[in-house]
Motif scaffolding. Structure first.
Motif, short mmCIF file in Angstrom:
data_model
loop_
_atom_site.label_atom_id
_atom_site.label_comp_id
_atom_site.label_asym_id
_atom_site.label_seq_id
_atom_site.Cartn_x
_atom_site.Cartn_y
_atom_site.Cartn_z
N ASP A 1 2.68 9.83 -7.20
CA ASP A 1 2.81 10.27 -5.74
C ASP A 1 2.78 9.01 -4.66
O ASP A 1 3.56 9.02 -3.64
CB ASP A 1 1.84 11.29 -5.17
CG ASP A 1 1.99 12.56 -5.58
OD1 ASP A 1 3.35 12.63 -5.90
OD2 ASP A 1 1.01 13.35 -5.71
N ASP A 2 1.90 8.04 -5.00
CA ASP A 2 1.76 6.53 -4.57
C ASP A 2 3.10 5.89 -4.44
O ASP A 2 3.56 5.29 -3.63
CB ASP A 2 0.61 5.89 -5.01
CG ASP A 2 -0.63 6.57 -4.77
OD1 ASP A 2 -0.98 7.36 -4.01
OD2 ASP A 2 -1.42 6.14 -5.93
N TYR B 1 0.81 -1.26 -0.12
CA TYR B 1 0.07 -0.07 -0.08
C TYR B 1 1.04 1.32 0.07
O TYR B 1 1.97 1.30 0.77
CB TYR B 1 -0.96 0.02 1.17
CG TYR B 1 -1.51 1.12 1.45
CD1 TYR B 1 -3.08 1.55 0.59
CD2 TYR B 1 -1.15 2.21 2.30
CE1 TYR B 1 -3.66 2.64 0.62
CE2 TYR B 1 -1.94 3.60 2.44
CZ TYR B 1 -3.16 3.42 1.44
OH TYR B 1 -3.87 4.82 1.67
N PRO B 2 0.50 2.27 -0.90
CA PRO B 2 -0.43 2.46 -1.82
C PRO B 2 -0.33 2.06 -3.16
O PRO B 2 -1.05 2.45 -4.30
CB PRO B 2 -0.81 3.92 -1.47
CG PRO B 2 0.38 4.37 -1.52
CD PRO B 2 1.30 3.38 -0.84
N TRP C 1 5.60 7.83 -1.99
CA TRP C 1 5.32 7.88 -0.76
C TRP C 1 5.72 6.09 -0.17
O TRP C 1 6.37 6.03 1.08
CB TRP C 1 3.74 7.65 -0.57
CG TRP C 1 3.23 7.66 0.93
CD1 TRP C 1 3.10 8.65 1.74
CD2 TRP C 1 2.83 6.59 1.65
NE1 TRP C 1 2.84 8.48 3.05
CE2 TRP C 1 2.57 6.93 2.86
CE3 TRP C 1 2.83 5.05 1.37
CZ2 TRP C 1 2.16 6.24 3.77
CZ3 TRP C 1 2.34 4.26 2.21
CH2 TRP C 1 2.08 4.80 3.51
N TYR D 1 -7.91 2.09 -9.79
CA TYR D 1 -7.44 2.86 -8.97
C TYR D 1 -8.00 3.05 -7.57
O TYR D 1 -7.66 3.00 -6.47
CB TYR D 1 -6.90 4.10 -9.38
CG TYR D 1 -6.09 5.19 -8.38
CD1 TYR D 1 -4.95 4.84 -8.13
CD2 TYR D 1 -6.96 6.29 -7.92
CE1 TYR D 1 -4.24 5.91 -7.04
CE2 TYR D 1 -6.52 7.05 -7.19
CZ TYR D 1 -4.79 6.84 -6.66
OH TYR D 1 -4.37 7.92 -5.75
N CYS E 1 -1.81 3.25 -10.55
CA CYS E 1 -1.61 4.10 -9.22
C CYS E 1 -1.01 5.61 -9.68
O CYS E 1 -0.82 5.67 -10.94
CB CYS E 1 -0.83 3.69 -8.32
SG CYS E 1 0.97 3.28 -8.64
N GLU F 1 -4.57 -0.75 3.71
CA GLU F 1 -5.29 0.56 3.71
C GLU F 1 -6.28 0.63 4.74
O GLU F 1 -6.41 1.54 5.23
CB GLU F 1 -5.97 0.51 2.31
CG GLU F 1 -6.58 2.11 2.05
CD GLU F 1 -7.06 2.06 0.53
OE1 GLU F 1 -7.20 3.28 0.23
OE2 GLU F 1 -6.99 1.20 -0.10
#
Length: 681
Positions: free
Chosen positions: A607-608, A598-599, A611, A671, A604, A679
């Motif tokens: 930014d995922d 995750y994520p 992260w 998505y 996706c 999550e």
């Protein structure tokens, strides 16, 4: 026929043939025939032959004697010119040569053969059995033969009777003055003109021999000619057949003559004329002003060549280099070429001669038991698909020398002594060992690349070029480019055809870093273990004696589905090398895509991914760097999609073909689908 008055760049074969001359071609810039011209002494060339020669970059020979109704007085020295001036000759066509003149006359009603001395003066006469180089031809020193007095300006004159008498008068004690009807012009390539002059001069010495010295003279002149014949690798019987009637004519008995000629050959062949051997073994390369030995591949400047052979120079006049080049006694070419699709040696291209430095391997296919070679391949490369492709690479390059593969072979092993070098040695011998080259990492990294030129196969042993991806880029250009820039010491850079195929051998885990989308390397990691020395002794002995059998085997390999310019098969060894070539970022991204924490999902946002990397303590400062790394792993940008939270750029990290063709709704659902357990937690 006004064209005869014009100085042309090439000879006018048709106009000369119209004059009744029997003509034949010579190589441009040469005086010696490269073909048998005996036919043209008794018959004129066919008009179609003359038309084919017209306008080509050739020299022209004009046969003298009765066939052309032509006798030529050849003046090439001040003394000879002084004698001719005293003869008060009638006006007749004259051709200017490099250092003299050809005076053309009608052939007299009595036989006149070639002569080299008149009234003690070195004045040549070209009659029956001779020829001259015609106007429009190019002398070895670059001079163009031209008309001084053209056949358009005056008719070909009759020789005055007193001059005919002078040309046919007997030498003292000569017996029969004319050569025997058995005598013939000796073909000896570049040396034909020189050798036949030597024969004529030696015969004249025999005719001039005083009574009581005739047998000694026969032995002496015969040994001298035998030295030359042995050096030129010609048939002594032709010379003996010319000398024997001359010896009989001066009063020697048949038995005495035969014994002397046989003894002379035995003595003479033991000491071949040294300078003739050297002249046959070397070629002069005009564009580089160098002498080149195809046998030893040695290259010498003219000064160095003359110094090296100063002790065998046949005359004190000039240098040995200038003697050979100025007299046409050495093969001369414009430059080198490396053309595997043509015979090795001297070739003609667009009117110029080149030295083809390609050396044919000379291996004739032999139907035999090739199982030892097949077993060796199975031992070295047990994986059938890898072995099949490598066998096709071998067959393709051996059967089509000069054709490039669009990729290189990288052959690895964990241990030494399993046969990688043996495979390469067999490959090199099948291509012709001298057409291949071994190199090393240091030479490949150096600014000088002599290994690029005139090479079908370059082998790098102990490859260790893994210092960075830039090395990969440089090698990629060598593998794929049709030309290569060669940079040699003390010589200007030049671009040459790139015909080489590359083979890299290594025992390193990562000898080279590859781009992730590489199409230029076929990688095999052989698992073979070392065999005992008895096997290698037996196998090496077998393959050296059975290269023809191996060639027969390769000639029967089916290449119908072999694509030399497409990407080679992806092997487990290459997949491993690709992973080892990955940067730390690419390696971490690969784990993310495999684990999907995750994520991160198949679809996706960037930014995922960023992260998820930060959770692993990996910070990315450059978005472009991250995008490039993702693309190297096969990820694809999907563009903007409308999400519940607004528009956003999405990426497909896996199953990219599916998501590239999917609808925006399907991408959004992938998505924004139900949350994962992580999550929800």
């Amino acid at each position: 026929m006004n064209m005869l008055t014009v100085t042309t760049a090439t000879p006018d074969f048709e106009a000369s043939s119209d004059l009744g001359f029997s003509v034949f071609p010579l190589p441009r810039g040469e005086k010696a025939p490269k073909m048998s011209w005996k036919r043209f002494q008794s018959e004129h060339p066919h008009p179609d032959e003359v038309a084919a020669w017209q306008g080509e970059e050739l020299n022209m020979a004009i046969v003298t004697g009765s066939i052309s109704d032509l006798l030529v007085i050849d003046v090439d020295s001040p003394a000879a010119q002084a004698l001719v001036d005293k003869l008060d000759l009638p006006k007749t066509p004259i051709s200017r040569t490099s250092n003299g003149r050809h005076y053309l006359f009608k052939y007299p009603p009595v036989e006149v053969r070639n002569k080299v001395r008149i009234k003690g003066v070195p004045l040549d006469v070209r009659g029956e059995g001779g020829f001259i180089v015609g106007p429009g031809s190019k002398h070895p020193d670059g001079t163009i033969y031209r008309w001084e007095v053209s056949p358009d300006d005056c008719d070909i004159a009759e020789l005055p009777a007193e001059v005919v008498e002078l040309l046919t008068e007997e030498a003292p004690n000569a017996g029969v003055a004319k050569l025997s009807g058995n005598a013939k012009y000796i073909e000896a390539g570049n040396f034909s003109f020189w050798l036949n002059r030597q024969i004529t001069e030696r015969i004249q010495e025999l005719r001039d021999a005083a009574e009581g010295e005739r047998n000694n003279t026969l032995f002496r002149v015969s040994v001298n000619l035998a030295n030359h014949i042995a050096a030129l690798d010609l048939d002594w019987n032709d010379i003996a057949a010319t000398l024997k009637p001359e010896a009989l004519a001066i009063g020697l008995s048949p038995d005495e003559t035969s014994r002397t000629l046989e003894s002379a050959w035995t003595r003479g062949k033991e000491a071949p004329t040294a300078w003739l051997i050297v002249a046959r073994e070397w070629v002069y390369v005009a564009a580089r002003d160098r002498f080149w030995s195809p046998k030893t591949r040695q290259e010498l400047k003219p000064e160095a060549f003359s110094r090296q052979y100063a002790d065998i120079k046949p005359t004190e006049k000039g240098t040995f280099a200038s003697l050979l080049t100025g007299s046409g006694l050495i093969e001369k070419v414009l430059d080198f070429r490396f053309l595997p699709d043509q015979p090795g040696g001297i070739i003609t291209h667009q009117g110029n001669k080149f030295l083809n430095t390609y050396i044919e391997p000379g291996i004739e296919p032999i139907d035999g038991d090739w199982r030892p070679f097949q077993e060796f391949l199975e031992y070295l490369i047990p994986e059938a698909c890898e072995r099949d492709h490598l066998t096709k690479m071998l067959a393709y390059t051996v059967r089509k020398p000069g054709k490039k593969l669009s990729y290189a072979l990288l052959l690895q092993s964990k241990v030494h002594g399993v046969g990688k070098s043996t495979l390469v040695e067999i490959w090199r011998n099948l291509l012709g060992f001298q057409n291949t080259r071994m190199t090393n990492s240091e030479e490949m990294d150096s600014p000088y690349q002599s290994y690029l030129e005139d090479t079908l196969l370059v082998v790098l042993e102990e490859m260790n070029l893994g210092s960075g991806i830039n090395t990969y880029g440089r090698l990629k250009a060598l593998i794929t480019s049709p030309t290569a820039v060669v940079n040699l010491k003390y010589q200007p850079q030049r671009e040459v055809p790139n015909l080489m195929n590359l083979v890299f051998l290594s025992n390193l885990e990562t000898p080279l870093l590859l781009e992730q989308q590489d199409r230029r390397y076929f990688v095999i990691d052989t698992p073979a273990s070392r065999r005992d020395s008895a096997y290698w002794t037996q196998f090496h002995s077998w393959w050296r004696a059975n290269l023809g059998v191996i060639r027969f085997f390769l000639d029967r390999v089916d290449l119908s589905d072999f694509q030399p310019h497409e990407a080679p098969p992806l092997t487990p060894a290459k997949e491993r090398l690709l992973r080892q070539s990955e940067t730390s970022l690419v390696q971490n991204l690969r784990l993310l895509i495999e684990e999907m924490p995750y994520p991160v999902k198949e679809v996706c946002k960037m930014d995922d991914v960023r992260w998820a990397l930060r959770k692993r303590s990996i910070r990315i400062d450059s978005p472009r760097k991250l995008e490039s790394a993702l693309k190297s792993l096969g990820a694809k940008p999907l563009g903007q999609s409308r999400l519940s939270s607004g528009k956003a750029n999405l990426w497909a990290l896996a199953n990219t073909d599916l998501w590239l063709s999917a609808s925006h709704e399907a991408r959004r659902e992938a998505y924004e689908g139900p949350p994962s357990e992580e999550e929800a937690a």
